[in-house]
Scaffold this active site. Sequence first.
Site, PDB file in Angstrom:
ATOM      1  N   HIS A 154     -53.209  -7.425 -25.044  1.00 37.50           N
ATOM      2  CA  HIS A 154     -52.663  -7.766 -23.737  1.00 37.50           C
ATOM      3  C   HIS A 154     -53.813  -8.076 -22.782  1.00 37.50           C
ATOM      4  O   HIS A 154     -54.942  -7.601 -22.967  1.00 37.50           O
ATOM      5  CB  HIS A 154     -51.860  -6.599 -23.181  1.00 37.50           C
ATOM      6  CG  HIS A 154     -50.552  -6.377 -23.863  1.00 37.50           C
ATOM      7  ND1 HIS A 154     -49.520  -5.702 -23.270  1.00 37.50           N
ATOM      8  CD2 HIS A 154     -50.101  -6.745 -25.093  1.00 37.50           C
ATOM      9  CE1 HIS A 154     -48.488  -5.655 -24.089  1.00 37.50           C
ATOM     10  NE2 HIS A 154     -48.824  -6.272 -25.210  1.00 37.50           N
ATOM     11  N   GLU A 179     -54.473  -7.013 -19.790  1.00 33.43           N
ATOM     12  CA  GLU A 179     -55.067  -5.848 -19.139  1.00 33.43           C
ATOM     13  C   GLU A 179     -56.050  -5.129 -20.055  1.00 33.43           C
ATOM     14  O   GLU A 179     -57.128  -4.724 -19.611  1.00 33.43           O
ATOM     15  CB  GLU A 179     -53.976  -4.839 -18.727  1.00 33.43           C
ATOM     16  CG  GLU A 179     -52.963  -5.389 -17.761  1.00 33.43           C
ATOM     17  CD  GLU A 179     -51.708  -5.927 -18.435  1.00 33.43           C
ATOM     18  OE1 GLU A 179     -50.619  -5.751 -17.874  1.00 33.43           O
ATOM     19  OE2 GLU A 179     -51.813  -6.532 -19.531  1.00 33.43           O
ATOM     20  N   CYS A 201     -47.146  -3.017 -18.944  1.00 36.89           N
ATOM     21  CA  CYS A 201     -46.258  -2.299 -19.864  1.00 36.89           C
ATOM     22  C   CYS A 201     -46.751  -0.851 -20.001  1.00 36.89           C
ATOM     23  O   CYS A 201     -47.811  -0.503 -19.466  1.00 36.89           O
ATOM     24  CB  CYS A 201     -46.265  -2.995 -21.226  1.00 36.89           C
ATOM     25  SG  CYS A 201     -47.821  -2.776 -22.127  1.00 36.89           S
ATOM     26  N   CYS A 222     -50.401  -0.622 -21.360  1.00 41.93           N
ATOM     27  CA  CYS A 222     -51.422  -1.036 -20.398  1.00 41.93           C
ATOM     28  C   CYS A 222     -51.510  -0.072 -19.216  1.00 41.93           C
ATOM     29  O   CYS A 222     -52.606   0.198 -18.720  1.00 41.93           O
ATOM     30  CB  CYS A 222     -51.143  -2.456 -19.937  1.00 41.93           C
ATOM     31  SG  CYS A 222     -51.358  -3.664 -21.276  1.00 41.93           S
TER      32      CYS A 222
END
Length: 160
Positions: free
Chosen positions: A58, A60, A88, A91
């Site tokens: 992801h 992040e 999410c 993260c």
Amino acid sequence: MPEYTLKSHDYWMQQALLLAKQAATADEVPVGAIVVKNGVVIGKGRNRKEESQLATRHAEIEAIESASRNLGTWRLVDCDLYVTLEPCPMCAGAILQSRIRHLYFGADDPKGGAVTSLYQLLGDSRWNHSTGVTKNLLQDSCSKILSSFFRQKRQKSQMD
């Protein structure tokens, strides 16, 4: 809320949006993230799940890992994270673990957000670290890039 004299929060989110656009060009969900310390970008990331075939890629996570490598520490205490989509649970956990000072995000994620939508992980006072949160920064731009990407995906699948 930390303020910078040289560049605005909108400026930093625009930088994250540029990374989201790169992700979209690579046929990845268009999310971009940057880590800023003392007015300097020290970490960047964009979604790369399809490219890497790793669920953890992801934006992040990439930005936090990049910042940690650049600083030589996992503690990002005086750093702020700008991300185009609400993080999410994975993260949000990485944000807490890395001690990010403040999170700025653009679009809410009603199906997977763990900051204000489905869960409020960063607001739980039982953690040993507190991360400030500012939401809806350049919300329209952040939402549009996502909705456009998924609209194109749906149109393409209908044509196949």
